[in-house]
Scaffold this active site. Structure first.
Site, PDB file in Angstrom:
ATOM      1  N   GLY A 118       0.843  -1.338  -0.065  1.00 32.77           N
ATOM      2  CA  GLY A 118       0.018   0.120   0.094  1.00 32.77           C
ATOM      3  C   GLY A 118       0.969   1.251   0.092  1.00 32.77           C
ATOM      4  N   LEU A 156       0.417   3.714  -2.060  1.00 29.64           N
ATOM      5  CA  LEU A 156       0.876   3.427  -3.731  1.00 29.64           C
ATOM      6  C   LEU A 156       1.397   4.616  -4.165  1.00 29.64           C
ATOM      7  CD1 LEU A 156      -2.258   1.461  -4.693  1.00 29.64           C
ATOM      8  CD2 LEU A 156       0.056   0.625  -3.786  1.00 29.64           C
ATOM      9  N   HIS A 157       2.522   4.632  -5.129  1.00 29.60           N
ATOM     10  CA  HIS A 157       3.054   5.860  -5.680  1.00 29.60           C
ATOM     11  C   HIS A 157       3.306   5.397  -7.229  1.00 29.60           C
ATOM     12  CE1 HIS A 157       6.747   2.983  -5.451  1.00 29.60           C
ATOM     13  NE2 HIS A 157       6.531   3.141  -4.165  1.00 29.60           N
ATOM     14  N   HIS A 216       4.359   1.796  -7.900  1.00 31.42           N
ATOM     15  CA  HIS A 216       3.341   0.511  -8.178  1.00 31.42           C
ATOM     16  C   HIS A 216       2.560   0.738  -9.394  1.00 31.42           C
ATOM     17  CE1 HIS A 216       4.009   1.158  -3.551  1.00 31.42           C
ATOM     18  NE2 HIS A 216       4.283  -0.219  -3.808  1.00 31.42           N
ATOM     19  N   LYS A 230      13.461  -2.377  -8.145  1.00 32.87           N
ATOM     20  CA  LYS A 230      14.366  -1.774  -6.811  1.00 32.87           C
ATOM     21  C   LYS A 230      14.510  -2.715  -5.943  1.00 32.87           C
ATOM     22  CE  LYS A 230      12.323   0.652  -3.746  1.00 32.87           C
ATOM     23  NZ  LYS A 230      12.784   0.361  -2.341  1.00 32.87           N
ATOM     24  N   MET A 245      11.595   5.466  -6.449  1.00 27.02           N
ATOM     25  CA  MET A 245      10.279   5.793  -5.901  1.00 27.02           C
ATOM     26  C   MET A 245      10.095   4.569  -4.750  1.00 27.02           C
ATOM     27  SD  MET A 245       7.775   6.893  -8.748  1.00 27.02           S
ATOM     28  CE  MET A 245       8.003   8.349  -9.504  1.00 27.02           C
ATOM     29  N   SER A 246       9.718   5.104  -3.457  1.00 20.68           N
ATOM     30  CA  SER A 246       9.564   4.079  -2.453  1.00 20.68           C
ATOM     31  C   SER A 246       8.584   4.577  -1.567  1.00 20.68           C
ATOM     32  CB  SER A 246      10.891   3.906  -1.741  1.00 20.68           C
ATOM     33  OG  SER A 246      10.532   3.309  -0.493  1.00 20.68           O
ATOM     34  N   SER A 247       7.773   3.965  -1.001  1.00 15.96           N
ATOM     35  CA  SER A 247       6.768   4.285   0.047  1.00 15.96           C
ATOM     36  C   SER A 247       7.500   5.123   1.247  1.00 15.96           C
ATOM     37  CB  SER A 247       5.959   3.333   0.547  1.00 15.96           C
ATOM     38  OG  SER A 247       5.214   2.777  -0.508  1.00 15.96           O
TER      39      SER A 247
END
Ligand code: PAF
Length: 276
Positions: free
Chosen positions: A22, A24-25, A28, A147, A182-184
Protein backbone atom coordinates in the site's frame (compact mmCIF):
# COMPACT_ATOMS: atom_id res chain seq x y z
CA UNK A 1 -10.88 -13.60 -3.35
CA UNK A 2 -10.46 -17.32 -4.04
CA UNK A 3 -14.15 -17.63 -5.03
CA UNK A 4 -13.84 -14.64 -7.36
CA UNK A 5 -10.71 -16.02 -9.00
CA UNK A 6 -12.42 -19.41 -9.51
CA UNK A 7 -15.24 -17.61 -11.35
CA UNK A 8 -12.75 -15.73 -13.55
CA UNK A 9 -10.91 -18.95 -14.30
CA UNK A 10 -14.12 -20.72 -15.35
CA UNK A 11 -14.69 -17.86 -17.81
CA UNK A 12 -11.14 -18.25 -19.17
CA UNK A 13 -10.05 -14.82 -17.90
CA UNK A 14 -6.33 -14.21 -17.30
CA UNK A 15 -5.33 -12.76 -13.93
CA UNK A 16 -2.46 -10.31 -13.41
CA UNK A 17 -1.29 -9.61 -9.87
CA UNK A 18 0.65 -6.78 -8.21
CA UNK A 19 1.41 -7.48 -4.51
CA UNK A 20 2.01 -4.29 -2.49
CA UNK A 21 2.11 -3.00 1.06
CA UNK A 22 0.00 0.00 0.00
CA UNK A 23 0.75 3.72 0.21
CA UNK A 24 0.91 3.49 -3.54
CA UNK A 25 3.09 5.70 -5.74
CA UNK A 26 3.88 5.95 -9.45
CA UNK A 27 6.29 3.01 -9.12
CA UNK A 28 3.38 0.73 -8.11
CA UNK A 29 1.18 2.18 -10.85
CA UNK A 30 3.91 1.32 -13.38
CA UNK A 31 3.64 -2.31 -12.16
CA UNK A 32 -0.15 -2.14 -12.59
CA UNK A 33 0.23 -0.87 -16.17
CA UNK A 34 2.66 -3.70 -16.89
CA UNK A 35 0.22 -6.27 -15.44
CA UNK A 36 -2.55 -4.82 -17.62
CA UNK A 37 -0.40 -5.12 -20.77
CA UNK A 38 0.43 -8.73 -19.84
CA UNK A 39 -3.18 -9.90 -19.32
CA UNK A 40 -4.78 -7.71 -22.00
CA UNK A 41 -7.96 -5.63 -21.87
CA UNK A 42 -10.14 -8.64 -21.02
CA UNK A 43 -7.90 -9.82 -18.20
CA UNK A 44 -8.33 -8.93 -14.53
CA UNK A 45 -5.68 -7.00 -12.62
CA UNK A 46 -5.58 -7.57 -8.84
CA UNK A 47 -3.56 -5.44 -6.41
CA UNK A 48 -3.05 -6.70 -2.87
CA UNK A 49 -2.52 -4.19 -0.08
CA UNK A 50 -1.15 -5.75 3.07
CA UNK A 51 1.58 -4.50 5.41
CA UNK A 52 3.04 -7.90 6.20
CA UNK A 53 4.20 -8.09 9.85
CA UNK A 54 6.44 -11.14 9.38
CA UNK A 55 8.87 -9.30 7.10
CA UNK A 56 9.57 -6.61 9.72
CA UNK A 57 11.89 -7.27 12.64
CA UNK A 58 11.02 -6.07 16.16
CA UNK A 59 13.18 -2.95 15.69
CA UNK A 60 11.74 -1.96 12.32
CA UNK A 61 9.03 0.45 11.23
CA UNK A 62 5.91 -1.82 11.14
CA UNK A 63 3.63 0.38 13.27
CA UNK A 64 4.60 3.62 11.54
CA UNK A 65 4.71 2.18 8.02
CA UNK A 66 2.61 4.67 5.98
CA UNK A 67 -0.97 3.64 5.23
CA UNK A 68 -3.77 5.41 3.31
CA UNK A 69 -6.37 3.01 1.97
CA UNK A 70 -8.72 5.74 0.71
CA UNK A 71 -6.01 7.28 -1.44
CA UNK A 72 -4.82 3.82 -2.58
CA UNK A 73 -8.37 2.94 -3.69
CA UNK A 74 -8.63 6.16 -5.74
CA UNK A 75 -5.26 5.53 -7.39
CA UNK A 76 -6.18 1.91 -8.16
CA UNK A 77 -9.52 2.94 -9.68
CA UNK A 78 -7.83 5.56 -11.86
CA UNK A 79 -5.22 3.01 -12.98
CA UNK A 80 -7.92 0.51 -14.02
CA UNK A 81 -7.30 -2.06 -11.27
CA UNK A 82 -10.17 -4.58 -11.22
CA UNK A 83 -9.90 -5.79 -7.63
CA UNK A 84 -8.04 -4.87 -4.45
CA UNK A 85 -7.31 -7.70 -2.03
CA UNK A 86 -7.02 -6.09 1.40
CA UNK A 87 -6.79 -8.81 4.06
CA UNK A 88 -6.21 -8.31 7.77
CA UNK A 89 -3.67 -10.06 10.01
CA UNK A 90 -6.22 -12.66 11.20
CA UNK A 91 -6.95 -13.73 7.63
CA UNK A 92 -3.29 -13.90 6.60
CA UNK A 93 -1.93 -15.39 9.83
CA UNK A 94 -4.78 -17.33 11.43
CA UNK A 95 -4.21 -17.73 15.13
CA UNK A 96 -1.13 -15.49 15.03
CA UNK A 97 -2.26 -13.52 18.07
CA UNK A 98 -2.07 -16.71 20.13
CA UNK A 99 1.26 -17.51 18.50
CA UNK A 100 -0.01 -20.66 16.84
CA UNK A 101 0.67 -19.70 13.21
CA UNK A 102 3.47 -22.12 12.35
CA UNK A 103 4.03 -22.60 8.61
CA UNK A 104 6.70 -20.54 6.85
CA UNK A 105 8.35 -20.65 3.43
CA UNK A 106 12.14 -20.24 3.44
CA UNK A 107 14.44 -19.75 0.43
CA UNK A 108 17.91 -20.78 1.53
CA UNK A 109 20.40 -19.46 -1.00
CA UNK A 110 19.61 -16.16 -2.74
CA UNK A 111 18.14 -14.72 0.45
CA UNK A 112 21.33 -15.00 2.53
CA UNK A 113 23.35 -11.88 1.59
CA UNK A 114 22.60 -8.15 1.38
CA UNK A 115 19.02 -7.54 2.65
CA UNK A 116 18.96 -11.05 4.13
CA UNK A 117 22.16 -10.44 6.11
CA UNK A 118 21.06 -6.98 7.26
CA UNK A 119 17.49 -8.08 8.11
CA UNK A 120 17.69 -11.69 9.33
CA UNK A 121 14.04 -12.76 9.15
CA UNK A 122 12.97 -10.42 6.35
CA UNK A 123 12.92 -12.84 3.41
CA UNK A 124 11.24 -15.59 5.40
CA UNK A 125 8.38 -13.14 5.88
CA UNK A 126 8.40 -12.09 2.22
CA UNK A 127 8.43 -15.62 0.77
CA UNK A 128 5.77 -16.76 3.24
CA UNK A 129 3.37 -13.92 2.49
CA UNK A 130 3.96 -14.01 -1.26
CA UNK A 131 3.39 -17.79 -1.36
CA UNK A 132 0.14 -17.25 0.56
CA UNK A 133 -0.90 -14.43 -1.78
CA UNK A 134 -0.13 -16.61 -4.81
CA UNK A 135 -2.34 -19.36 -3.33
CA UNK A 136 -5.15 -16.90 -2.71
CA UNK A 137 -5.05 -14.80 -5.90
CA UNK A 138 -3.84 -17.64 -8.18
CA UNK A 139 -2.55 -15.27 -10.85
CA UNK A 140 -1.25 -16.16 -14.32
CA UNK A 141 1.38 -13.47 -13.96
CA UNK A 142 2.71 -11.49 -11.00
CA UNK A 143 4.67 -8.24 -11.40
CA UNK A 144 7.41 -7.08 -8.99
CA UNK A 145 9.62 -3.99 -9.07
CA UNK A 146 13.33 -4.14 -9.92
CA UNK A 147 14.10 -1.73 -7.05
CA UNK A 148 13.89 -4.79 -4.78
CA UNK A 149 16.21 -6.81 -7.02
CA UNK A 150 17.10 -9.45 -4.44
CA UNK A 151 13.44 -9.84 -3.45
CA UNK A 152 12.48 -10.39 -7.09
CA UNK A 153 15.25 -13.03 -7.47
CA UNK A 154 14.16 -14.82 -4.29
CA UNK A 155 10.51 -14.82 -5.36
CA UNK A 156 11.35 -16.04 -8.84
CA UNK A 157 13.34 -18.89 -7.30
CA UNK A 158 10.56 -19.77 -4.87
CA UNK A 159 8.07 -19.78 -7.75
CA UNK A 160 10.21 -22.27 -9.68
CA UNK A 161 11.15 -24.40 -6.67
CA UNK A 162 7.56 -24.70 -5.39
CA UNK A 163 6.01 -25.14 -8.87
CA UNK A 164 3.67 -22.17 -8.67
CA UNK A 165 1.92 -22.17 -12.05
CA UNK A 166 2.56 -18.52 -12.88
CA UNK A 167 5.05 -16.19 -14.51
CA UNK A 168 7.04 -13.68 -12.46
CA UNK A 169 7.81 -10.44 -14.32
CA UNK A 170 10.22 -7.80 -13.01
CA UNK A 171 9.49 -4.23 -14.13
CA UNK A 172 12.11 -1.43 -14.16
CA UNK A 173 12.58 0.89 -11.19
CA UNK A 174 10.62 4.13 -11.48
CA UNK A 175 12.55 7.22 -10.40
CA UNK A 176 11.82 10.77 -9.34
CA UNK A 177 13.18 13.54 -11.61
CA UNK A 178 16.39 13.77 -9.55
CA UNK A 179 16.99 10.01 -9.77
CA UNK A 180 15.75 8.88 -6.34
CA UNK A 181 14.06 5.49 -6.67
CA UNK A 182 10.34 5.71 -5.84
CA UNK A 183 9.52 4.10 -2.50
CA UNK A 184 6.75 4.39 0.07
CA UNK A 185 9.49 5.05 2.66
CA UNK A 186 10.56 8.29 0.89
CA UNK A 187 7.70 9.95 2.78
CA UNK A 188 9.75 9.66 6.01
CA UNK A 189 12.45 12.02 4.65
CA UNK A 190 12.63 15.69 5.67
CA UNK A 191 13.33 18.07 2.78
CA UNK A 192 17.02 18.14 3.65
CA UNK A 193 17.18 14.34 3.92
CA UNK A 194 15.28 14.09 0.65
CA UNK A 195 18.09 16.07 -1.02
CA UNK A 196 20.76 13.87 0.61
CA UNK A 197 18.94 10.71 -0.53
CA UNK A 198 19.99 11.31 -4.13
CA UNK A 199 23.40 10.00 -3.02
CA UNK A 200 22.19 6.44 -3.65
CA UNK A 201 21.70 7.08 -7.37
CA UNK A 202 24.83 9.24 -7.51
CA UNK A 203 26.81 6.32 -6.04
CA UNK A 204 25.55 4.04 -8.80
CA UNK A 205 26.45 6.63 -11.44
CA UNK A 206 29.90 6.98 -9.85
CA UNK A 207 30.42 3.20 -10.03
CA UNK A 208 29.20 3.10 -13.61
CA UNK A 209 31.78 5.71 -14.61
CA UNK A 210 34.48 3.86 -12.65
CA UNK A 211 33.86 0.57 -14.48
CA UNK A 212 33.39 2.07 -17.93
CA UNK A 213 37.05 1.42 -18.81
CA UNK A 214 38.55 -1.92 -17.85
CA UNK A 215 36.66 -2.39 -14.60
CA UNK A 216 37.64 -1.54 -11.04
CA UNK A 217 38.66 -3.29 -7.84
CA UNK A 218 35.65 -4.05 -5.62
CA UNK A 219 37.32 -3.02 -2.38
CA UNK A 220 38.63 0.29 -3.80
CA UNK A 221 35.27 1.14 -5.37
CA UNK A 222 33.44 0.28 -2.13
CA UNK A 223 35.77 2.64 -0.24
CA UNK A 224 35.20 5.44 -2.76
CA UNK A 225 31.43 4.97 -2.53
CA UNK A 226 31.55 4.93 1.29
CA UNK A 227 33.48 8.23 1.11
CA UNK A 228 30.96 9.77 -1.30
CA UNK A 229 28.11 8.75 1.01
CA UNK A 230 29.87 10.06 4.11
CA UNK A 231 29.85 13.56 2.56
CA UNK A 232 26.10 13.72 3.27
CA UNK A 233 25.62 14.78 6.89
CA UNK A 234 22.99 12.20 7.92
CA UNK A 235 23.88 9.38 5.50
CA UNK A 236 25.36 6.05 6.68
CA UNK A 237 26.24 3.22 4.31
CA UNK A 238 24.80 -0.15 5.36
CA UNK A 239 26.19 -2.17 2.46
CA UNK A 240 27.23 -1.91 -1.17
CA UNK A 241 27.69 -5.07 -3.26
CA UNK A 242 28.53 -6.05 -6.83
CA UNK A 243 27.09 -9.36 -8.00
CA UNK A 244 25.83 -11.51 -10.82
CA UNK A 245 22.29 -10.29 -11.62
CA UNK A 246 20.85 -13.84 -11.82
CA UNK A 247 22.75 -15.90 -9.25
CA UNK A 248 23.43 -12.94 -6.90
CA UNK A 249 26.94 -14.39 -6.39
CA UNK A 250 29.67 -11.78 -5.84
CA UNK A 251 31.16 -10.45 -9.08
CA UNK A 252 33.93 -7.97 -9.85
CA UNK A 253 32.51 -4.52 -10.57
CA UNK A 254 32.46 -4.39 -14.35
CA UNK A 255 29.93 -3.85 -17.08
CA UNK A 256 27.05 -6.30 -16.68
CA UNK A 257 27.48 -6.65 -12.91
CA UNK A 258 24.56 -5.61 -10.71
CA UNK A 259 25.28 -3.08 -7.97
CA UNK A 260 23.04 -2.81 -4.91
CA UNK A 261 23.33 -0.60 -1.86
CA UNK A 262 21.46 0.20 1.33
CA UNK A 263 21.95 3.56 3.01
CA UNK A 264 20.46 5.10 6.13
CA UNK A 265 19.46 8.73 5.56
CA UNK A 266 18.80 9.85 9.11
CA UNK A 267 16.61 7.05 10.48
CA UNK A 268 15.25 6.00 7.08
CA UNK A 269 16.85 3.01 5.38
CA UNK A 270 16.74 3.23 1.58
CA UNK A 271 17.86 0.70 -1.04
CA UNK A 272 18.65 0.98 -4.73
CA UNK A 273 20.34 -1.08 -7.43
CA UNK A 274 21.18 -1.03 -11.11
CA UNK A 275 23.10 -2.91 -13.77
CA UNK A 276 26.54 -1.36 -14.32
O1 PAF B 1 7.75 -5.36 -2.07
C1 PAF B 1 6.80 -5.31 -1.25
O2 PAF B 1 6.05 -4.33 -1.20
C2 PAF B 1 6.59 -6.48 -0.30
O3 PAF B 1 7.79 -7.04 0.10
C3 PAF B 1 5.64 -7.54 -0.86
C4 PAF B 1 6.20 -8.22 -2.08
C5 PAF B 1 4.29 -6.92 -1.18
C6 PAF B 1 5.41 -8.63 0.21
O4 PAF B 1 4.86 -8.11 1.37
Amino acid sequence: MQRQVRRWRREGVRVGFVPTMGYLHDGHLGLVRRARRLVGPNGQVVVSIYVNPTQFSATEDLSKYPRDLTRDKTLCAAAGVDAIFFPDDKQMYPGRAEGDYSTYVVEERLSQGMEGAARRTHFRGVTTVVAKLFNIVQPDVAVFGAKDWQQAAVIRRMTTDLNFPLRVVVAPTQRERDGLAMSSRNVYLSSDERRQATVLRRSIQFARRAVSGKGASASRLKMQIARLISLEPTARLDYVEFFDPDTLLPMAPRRGAQMALAVFIGKTRLIDNERL
